[in-house]
Design a protein around this motif. Structure first.
Motif, PDB file in Angstrom:
ATOM      1  N   GLU A  28       6.787 -10.642  -9.746  1.00  0.00           N
ATOM      2  CA  GLU A  28       7.341 -12.195  -9.650  1.00  0.00           C
ATOM      3  C   GLU A  28       8.470 -12.481  -8.479  1.00  0.00           C
ATOM      4  OE1 GLU A  28       7.435  -8.735 -10.843  1.00  0.00           O
ATOM      5  OE2 GLU A  28       9.298  -8.107 -10.039  1.00  0.00           O
ATOM      6  N   ALA A  29       8.424 -11.254  -7.870  1.00  0.00           N
ATOM      7  CA  ALA A  29       8.944 -11.789  -6.801  1.00  0.00           C
ATOM      8  C   ALA A  29       8.249 -13.112  -5.354  1.00  0.00           C
ATOM      9  CB  ALA A  29       9.400 -10.846  -5.470  1.00  0.00           C
ATOM     10  N   PHE A  30       7.338 -13.125  -5.821  1.00  0.00           N
ATOM     11  CA  PHE A  30       6.522 -13.854  -4.668  1.00  0.00           C
ATOM     12  C   PHE A  30       5.896 -14.891  -5.383  1.00  0.00           C
ATOM     13  CE2 PHE A  30       6.643  -9.528  -3.317  1.00  0.00           C
ATOM     14  CZ  PHE A  30       7.218  -9.750  -2.024  1.00  0.00           C
ATOM     15  N   GLY A  40      15.364  -4.013   5.325  1.00  0.00           N
ATOM     16  CA  GLY A  40      15.111  -5.528   4.916  1.00  0.00           C
ATOM     17  C   GLY A  40      15.878  -6.235   5.810  1.00  0.00           C
ATOM     18  N   LYS A  41      16.884  -5.383   5.764  1.00  0.00           N
ATOM     19  CA  LYS A  41      18.345  -7.012   6.243  1.00  0.00           C
ATOM     20  C   LYS A  41      17.764  -6.735   7.333  1.00  0.00           C
ATOM     21  CE  LYS A  41      23.305  -6.410   6.144  1.00  0.00           C
ATOM     22  NZ  LYS A  41      24.355  -5.724   6.029  1.00  0.00           N
ATOM     23  N   ARG A  42      17.487  -6.051   8.452  1.00  0.00           N
ATOM     24  CA  ARG A  42      16.694  -5.946   9.977  1.00  0.00           C
ATOM     25  C   ARG A  42      16.027  -7.015  10.315  1.00  0.00           C
ATOM     26  NH1 ARG A  42      16.322  -0.475  11.990  1.00  0.00           N
ATOM     27  NH2 ARG A  42      15.326  -1.921  13.681  1.00  0.00           N
ATOM     28  N   ASN A  66      16.533 -10.542  -9.035  1.00  0.00           N
ATOM     29  CA  ASN A  66      16.027  -9.645  -8.303  1.00  0.00           C
ATOM     30  C   ASN A  66      16.978  -9.481  -7.410  1.00  0.00           C
ATOM     31  OD1 ASN A  66      15.289  -8.514  -6.025  1.00  0.00           O
ATOM     32  ND2 ASN A  66      13.619  -9.924  -5.658  1.00  0.00           N
ATOM     33  N   ASP A  67      18.276  -8.606  -7.825  1.00  0.00           N
ATOM     34  CA  ASP A  67      19.228  -7.515  -7.371  1.00  0.00           C
ATOM     35  C   ASP A  67      19.286  -7.451  -5.631  1.00  0.00           C
ATOM     36  OD1 ASP A  67      20.694  -8.200  -9.856  1.00  0.00           O
ATOM     37  OD2 ASP A  67      20.871  -6.071 -10.334  1.00  0.00           O
ATOM     38  N   SER A  68      17.881  -6.780  -5.414  1.00  0.00           N
ATOM     39  CA  SER A  68      18.189  -6.222  -3.880  1.00  0.00           C
ATOM     40  C   SER A  68      18.130  -7.103  -3.085  1.00  0.00           C
ATOM     41  CB  SER A  68      16.883  -5.620  -4.160  1.00  0.00           C
ATOM     42  OG  SER A  68      16.006  -5.906  -3.849  1.00  0.00           O
ATOM     43  N   ALA A  69      17.171  -7.957  -3.048  1.00  0.00           N
ATOM     44  CA  ALA A  69      17.020  -9.459  -2.678  1.00  0.00           C
ATOM     45  C   ALA A  69      17.803 -10.524  -2.090  1.00  0.00           C
ATOM     46  CB  ALA A  69      16.068 -10.663  -2.900  1.00  0.00           C
ATOM     47  N   ARG A  70      18.797 -10.598  -3.660  1.00  0.00           N
ATOM     48  CA  ARG A  70      20.118 -11.992  -3.642  1.00  0.00           C
ATOM     49  C   ARG A  70      21.113 -10.962  -3.025  1.00  0.00           C
ATOM     50  NH1 ARG A  70      22.577 -13.407  -9.017  1.00  0.00           N
ATOM     51  NH2 ARG A  70      22.941 -15.087  -7.571  1.00  0.00           N
ATOM     52  N   SER A  71      21.237  -9.955  -3.010  1.00  0.00           N
ATOM     53  CA  SER A  71      22.070  -9.091  -2.545  1.00  0.00           C
ATOM     54  C   SER A  71      22.517  -8.932  -0.836  1.00  0.00           C
ATOM     55  CB  SER A  71      22.429  -7.832  -2.967  1.00  0.00           C
ATOM     56  OG  SER A  71      23.576  -6.985  -2.199  1.00  0.00           O
ATOM     57  N   THR A  72      20.811  -8.798  -0.495  1.00  0.00           N
ATOM     58  CA  THR A  72      20.576  -8.790   1.014  1.00  0.00           C
ATOM     59  C   THR A  72      20.842 -10.498   1.425  1.00  0.00           C
ATOM     60  OG1 THR A  72      18.879  -7.487   0.589  1.00  0.00           O
ATOM     61  CG2 THR A  72      18.173  -8.677   2.977  1.00  0.00           C
ATOM     62  N   TYR A  73      20.077 -11.353   1.026  1.00  0.00           N
ATOM     63  CA  TYR A  73      20.658 -12.690   1.408  1.00  0.00           C
ATOM     64  C   TYR A  73      21.646 -13.495   1.783  1.00  0.00           C
ATOM     65  CZ  TYR A  73      15.532 -12.384   0.430  1.00  0.00           C
ATOM     66  OH  TYR A  73      13.828 -12.848   0.673  1.00  0.00           O
TER      67      TYR A  73
HETATM   68  C1  LIG Z   1      14.308  -7.150  -0.964  1.00  0.00           C
HETATM   69  C2  LIG Z   1      13.966  -5.762  -0.092  1.00  0.00           C
HETATM   70  C3  LIG Z   1      13.133  -6.293   0.934  1.00  0.00           C
HETATM   71  C4  LIG Z   1      15.302  -5.614   0.516  1.00  0.00           C
HETATM   72  O1  LIG Z   1      14.911  -4.519   1.572  1.00  0.00           O
HETATM   73  P1  LIG Z   1      15.622  -3.798   1.656  1.00  0.00           P
HETATM   74  O2  LIG Z   1      15.712  -2.478   2.828  1.00  0.00           O
HETATM   75  O3  LIG Z   1      15.898  -1.858   0.717  1.00  0.00           O
HETATM   76  O4  LIG Z   1      17.202  -3.685   1.706  1.00  0.00           O
HETATM   77  P2  LIG Z   1      18.437  -3.193   2.354  1.00  0.00           P
HETATM   78  O5  LIG Z   1      18.504  -1.739   2.439  1.00  0.00           O
HETATM   79  O6  LIG Z   1      18.262  -3.875   3.564  1.00  0.00           O
HETATM   80  O7  LIG Z   1      19.589  -3.728   2.108  1.00  0.00           O
HETATM   81  C5  LIG Z   1      20.346  -5.592   2.223  1.00  0.00           C
HETATM   82  C6  LIG Z   1      21.690  -5.555   1.283  1.00  0.00           C
HETATM   83  O8  LIG Z   1      20.918  -5.165  -0.184  1.00  0.00           O
HETATM   84  C7  LIG Z   1      22.019  -4.406  -0.470  1.00  0.00           C
HETATM   85  N1  LIG Z   1      20.716  -3.468  -2.225  1.00  0.00           N
HETATM   86  C8  LIG Z   1      19.799  -2.460  -1.501  1.00  0.00           C
HETATM   87  N2  LIG Z   1      18.457  -3.122  -2.784  1.00  0.00           N
HETATM   88  C9  LIG Z   1      20.008  -3.223  -3.846  1.00  0.00           C
HETATM   89  C10 LIG Z   1      19.614  -3.444  -5.471  1.00  0.00           C
HETATM   90  N3  LIG Z   1      19.011  -2.673  -6.105  1.00  0.00           N
HETATM   91  N4  LIG Z   1      21.181  -3.699  -5.545  1.00  0.00           N
HETATM   92  C11 LIG Z   1      22.344  -4.772  -5.205  1.00  0.00           C
HETATM   93  N5  LIG Z   1      22.271  -4.569  -3.858  1.00  0.00           N
HETATM   94  C12 LIG Z   1      21.502  -3.738  -3.180  1.00  0.00           C
HETATM   95  C13 LIG Z   1      22.147  -3.248   0.007  1.00  0.00           C
HETATM   96  O9  LIG Z   1      23.537  -2.798  -0.180  1.00  0.00           O
HETATM   97  C14 LIG Z   1      22.637  -3.983   1.376  1.00  0.00           C
HETATM   98  O10 LIG Z   1      23.507  -4.702   1.139  1.00  0.00           O
HETATM   99  P3  LIG Z   1      25.161  -3.800   2.459  1.00  0.00           P
HETATM  100  O11 LIG Z   1      24.405  -4.460   3.771  1.00  0.00           O
HETATM  101  O12 LIG Z   1      25.758  -4.773   1.912  1.00  0.00           O
HETATM  102  O13 LIG Z   1      25.158  -2.778   2.595  1.00  0.00           O
HETATM  103  C15 LIG Z   1      13.095  -4.766  -1.123  1.00  0.00           C
HETATM  104  O14 LIG Z   1      14.179  -4.534  -2.250  1.00  0.00           O
HETATM  105  C16 LIG Z   1      11.999  -5.301  -1.578  1.00  0.00           C
HETATM  106  O15 LIG Z   1      10.911  -5.460  -0.867  1.00  0.00           O
HETATM  107  N6  LIG Z   1      11.924  -5.944  -3.013  1.00  0.00           N
HETATM  108  C17 LIG Z   1      10.883  -5.916  -3.419  1.00  0.00           C
HETATM  109  C18 LIG Z   1       9.496  -7.353  -3.039  1.00  0.00           C
HETATM  110  C19 LIG Z   1      11.300  -8.588  -3.309  1.00  0.00           C
HETATM  111  O16 LIG Z   1      11.920  -8.546  -3.856  1.00  0.00           O
HETATM  112  N7  LIG Z   1      11.595  -9.213  -2.164  1.00  0.00           N
HETATM  113  C20 LIG Z   1      12.255 -10.377  -2.094  1.00  0.00           C
HETATM  114  C21 LIG Z   1      11.426 -11.887  -2.320  1.00  0.00           C
HETATM  115  S1  LIG Z   1      12.909 -13.432  -2.365  1.00  0.00           S
END
Ligand SMILES: CC(C)(COP(=O)(O)OP(=O)(O)OC[C@H]1O[C@@H](n2cnc3c(N)ncnc32)[C@H](O)[C@@H]1OP(=O)(O)O)[C@@H](O)C(=O)NCCC(=O)NCCS
Length: 173
Positions: free
Chosen positions: A31-33, A103-105, A129-136
């Motif tokens: 769902e992420a791609f 991921g952030k780096r 997608n909380d992790s990616a949205r938060s990263t971006y």
């Molecule tokens: C999205 C992804 C690449 C992030 O990589 P990651 O190495 O886990 O992320 P990081 O540790 O660098 O965190 C980056 C930021 O996101 C935040 N974050 C990470 N996971 C989170 C979550 N589940 N919910 C909320 N915030 C989150 C971190 O707190 C950090 O914020 P900060 O800089 O303010 O501390 C990884 O979760 C992933 O591969 N997801 C599956 C594939 C995907 O969704 N890809 C994106 C397609 S658009």
């Protein structure tokens, strides 16, 4: 130790590792791609190699002990009138390496690279997608709309947030 994680541009010799990680991503998080596993599994390795040597389009890879653990891609739009815009694509971290800022780096590397080639970087991300949205968002991307039902995986539709990042131009741009 995440400080030992090395980030560099992938080369043609990384094609096999890149394909393995890409297919893992499409399996683990379909769902992420935009691409599907079936579409990408049929791409010959030679084409994958060629894909990794089309500068300024590049894929950044994160390595731990020489193993590829994460990727983030950059591509410039093809059409002449859109070549001032770039796209962030294919961002993926192996599950066991998530949450350590790698991921952030990776995305920051794409942003730094993009500054030398385009004036704006675009991305799309699943609304849930909380992790990616938060990263971006954390790196400065701003939302400008939502593509409703952008993706369909099986019987489920996914909305996507459309993002842009205005880039400061570096001296060699
Ligand atoms: C999205 C992804 C690449 C992030 O990589 P990651 O190495 O886990 O992320 P990081 O540790 O660098 O965190 C980056 C930021 O996101 C935040 N974050 C990470 N996971 C989170 C979550 N589940 N919910 C909320 N915030 C989150 C971190 O707190 C950090 O914020 P900060 O800089 O303010 O501390 C990884 O979760 C992933 O591969 N997801 C599956 C594939 C995907 O969704 N890809 C994106 C397609 S658009």
């Amino acid at each position: 130790m995440t400080s030992d994680v090395l980030i560099r541009v992938l080369e043609q010799t990384d094609a096999e590792a890149f394909r393995d990680l890409r297919l893992e991503a499409l399996t683990v998080a379909p769902e992420a791609f935009g691409a599907s596993y079936e579409e990408e599994a049929s791409i010959p390795l030679e084409a994958m190699r060629a894909h990794l040597s089309t500068s300024p389009n590049v894929v950044f890879g994160a390595f731990a002990d020489h193993a590829l653990i994460g990727v983030a891609g950059f591509a410039v739009h093809d059409r002449v009138k859109a070549r001032h815009r770039g796209v962030l694509w294919g961002v993926y971290m192996k599950a066991e390496w998530r949450g350590h800022q790698v991921g952030k780096r990776l995305v920051q590397c794409v942003i730094d690279h993009a500054c030398r080639h385009v004036i704006m970087l675009e991305a799309v991300v699943g609304l849930t997608n909380d992790s990616a949205r938060s990263t971006y968002h954390g790196l400065g991307f701003r939302p400008y709309g939502v593509q409703r039902k952008a993706l369909r995986v099986g019987d489920t539709f996914y909305d996507e947030e459309l993002l842009y990042l205005d880039l400061p131009q570096s001296e060699d741009a």
